[in-house]
Design an enzyme around this catalytic site. Structure first.
Site, PDB file in Angstrom:
ATOM      1  N   LYS A 107     -23.222  16.460   3.374  1.00 25.60           N
ATOM      2  CA  LYS A 107     -22.110  17.413   3.345  1.00 25.60           C
ATOM      3  C   LYS A 107     -22.015  18.244   4.621  1.00 25.60           C
ATOM      4  O   LYS A 107     -21.001  18.903   4.860  1.00 25.60           O
ATOM      5  CB  LYS A 107     -22.213  18.308   2.124  1.00 25.60           C
ATOM      6  CG  LYS A 107     -21.931  17.536   0.831  1.00 25.60           C
ATOM      7  CD  LYS A 107     -21.928  18.442  -0.383  1.00 25.60           C
ATOM      8  CE  LYS A 107     -21.487  17.697  -1.632  1.00 25.60           C
ATOM      9  NZ  LYS A 107     -22.508  16.730  -2.078  1.00 25.60           N
TER      10      LYS A 107
HETATM   11  C1  LIG Z   1     -22.246  15.668  -2.906  1.00 25.52           C
HETATM   12  C2  LIG Z   1     -23.289  14.610  -2.968  1.00 25.52           C
HETATM   13  C3  LIG Z   1     -23.014  13.298  -3.436  1.00 25.52           C
HETATM   14  C4  LIG Z   1     -21.658  12.903  -3.988  1.00 25.52           C
HETATM   15  O1  LIG Z   1     -20.681  12.794  -3.000  1.00 25.52           O
HETATM   16  P1  LIG Z   1     -19.132  12.712  -3.409  1.00 25.52           P
HETATM   17  O2  LIG Z   1     -18.382  12.726  -2.133  1.00 25.52           O
HETATM   18  O3  LIG Z   1     -18.875  13.940  -4.240  1.00 25.52           O
HETATM   19  O4  LIG Z   1     -18.948  11.472  -4.205  1.00 25.52           O
HETATM   20  C5  LIG Z   1     -24.015  12.344  -3.370  1.00 25.52           C
HETATM   21  N1  LIG Z   1     -25.244  12.666  -2.929  1.00 25.52           N
HETATM   22  C6  LIG Z   1     -25.566  13.909  -2.493  1.00 25.52           C
HETATM   23  C7  LIG Z   1     -26.944  14.189  -2.047  1.00 25.52           C
HETATM   24  C8  LIG Z   1     -24.601  14.933  -2.495  1.00 25.52           C
HETATM   25  O5  LIG Z   1     -24.919  16.159  -2.073  1.00 25.52           O
END
Ligand SMILES: *Cc1c(COP(=O)(O)O)cnc(C)c1O
Length: 429
Positions: A107
């Site tokens: 993220k």
């Molecule tokens: C947010 C997150 C996801 C999911 O990603 P999306 O874009 O919401 O599908 C998967 N793994 C981790 C570690 C995350 O922080």
């Protein structure tokens, strides 16, 4: 590029408005009016392009002239200031490691890109803006680091007391500066409810300018295309991508890159037991229900907000979507067994989310012949060490750049699970 609301295609806004508003006033997600295309031989010669030029070529059509080239290039350079290595796990299976950023989860890319765009759009506005965000763990840390020291922006993060991992809490509560962590005596859902109430509160809005850094923001969603392009640059073959999915923003960005011309053989959306999409891909019925807690808790989503964008990419045709996307769901038991097995046999440490991605990839490849399979390793295993099997926990190596966090003092404002307490705090601070 203009963006329309998926609730009402007549409602069209600029990139800037889509970024600043986040969600359309009718609560629809914004979607680009056109799907741009890469030039024909771009992918033949991709290894001749620098990573930053690849990212610029991908994002430029979505930004248009709204951010000058020089500034957009600087935002991209700040966003991609860490590597995205492809690690061979075994045979034709590779991990695309997205956890080398400051908060050890993918993220970081979306949050940093959005922070750069918002900082630019607010440059002439003397009124400070408050980014208000609720987090179950990863989003808050990425947003806090992304917006740290961005002028004219303060960040207020609500997190559920006692329900984020040790490292996640340190990441939220030790930056200070323009970042404030509010520790709420409630659950993530309570935090989210308080934030939503704040956005509907006219009296509060008159007092302070609020914006969200939610994952549905186009400036958080679109830069995730970079991962897929950079993986292709490293492998140069028709890849099957398996993406551990919760809100389906990450995989939707990959599918956007494919729609623009990136050669991708197939996508696998791998989920934990929150299996709304795997069931939909079978039955054509979208039945969200309630989210169930799992060890891959960043994917505990019953009603994935970005799935509607994936449907839009395929003109809402299920058969067309099935040609390009397969979705599987896995239990915590399978996830843990895979973490143990991959460590024992391949000496590769998966986090629970990456393990779900690995499982999906392996399952899909068992039915198909393919040149290469890549699963996205979305978080560093240390982030979820609290829930890893004991035998693995002691093998997880904490990266140097976060080791110092453990000795920093937590600074958070403890608030009851009560909207008025939040409102009073925001009005007074
Ligand atoms: C947010 C997150 C996801 C999911 O990603 P999306 O874009 O919401 O599908 C998967 N793994 C981790 C570690 C995350 O922080």
């Amino acid at each position: 590029m203009k963006y329309f609301s998926l609730q009402n295609k007549q409602h069209v806004v600029s990139f800037e408005d889509a970024v600043v508003q986040g969600l359309a006033p009718d609560k629809g997600l914004y979607f680009p009016e056109q799907i741009p295309s890469f030039e024909k031989d771009f992918f033949n010669k991709i290894e001749q392009h620098a990573d930053l030029d690849i990212a610029y070529a991908a994002i430029k059509p979505f930004v248009g002239e709204e951010i000058p080239e020089e500034i957009l290039r600087k935002i991209i350079a700040d966003t991609l200031s860490f590597p995205f290595p492809l690690e061979k796990v075994k045979d034709n299976i590779y991990a695309l490691e997205l956890f080398h950023g400051p908060t050890l989860a993918f993220k970081d890319v979306g949050a940093r890109f959005m922070a750069g765009c918002l900082g630019y759009f607010r440059r002439n506005d003397s009124r400070p803006v408050t980014v208000l965000v609720a987090t179950s763990g990863d989003t808050g840390g990425a947003v806090a680091h992304g917006f740290y020291n961005v002028p004219g922006v303060r960040v207020v993060i609500l997190y559920p007391s006692g329900k984020v991992s040790t490292l996640q809490e340190k990441q939220l509560t030790t930056l200070n500066g323009n970042i404030t962590a509010l520790e709420i005596q409630g659950t993530f859902d309570d935090c989210q409810r308080m934030v939503k109430t704040a956005f509907l509160d006219a009296e509060l809005q008159a007092h302070c300018l609020l914006t969200s850094a939610n994952s549905i923001n186009v400036a958080r969603w679109l830069p995730q295309m970079f991962y897929y392009l950079l993986a292709y640059k490293q492998l140069k073959s028709d890849i099957v991508f398996s993406v551990p999915s919760g809100n389906f923003g990450n995989i939707c960005a990959g599918m956007m890159a494919a729609a623009m011309g990136l050669p991708v053989q197939h996508f696998v959306a791998s989920t934990n037991i929150n299996d709304t999409v795997p069931r939909f891909m079978h039955s054509g019925k979208y039945e969200p229900g309630q989210a169930t807690p799992t060890i891959s808790n960043a994917m505990d989503v019953a009603d994935p907000s970005n799935f509607i964008r994936i449907l839009e990419l395929f003109a809402n045709s299920l058969p067309a979507l099935q040609q390009k996307l397969t979705s599987y769901s896995f239990t915590d038991k399978e996830t843990v067994a895979t973490m143990e097995e991959v460590w024992e046999k391949e000496h590769y440490m998966l986090d629970p989310h990456g393990a779900v991605g690995y499982l999906g990839l392996q399952k899909y490849l068992s039915y198909t012949k393919s040149a290469a399979g890549v699963f996205l390793e979305t978080a560093h295993p240390v982030k979820f060490a609290d829930t890893a099997p004991a035998a693995l926990q002691e093998k997880i190596v904490t990266p140097e750049r976060v080791q110092s966090l453990y000795s920093l003092d937590k600074k958070a404002v403890l608030l009851p699970n009560d909207y008025n307490a939040l409102k009073t705090w925001l009005m007074q601070n």
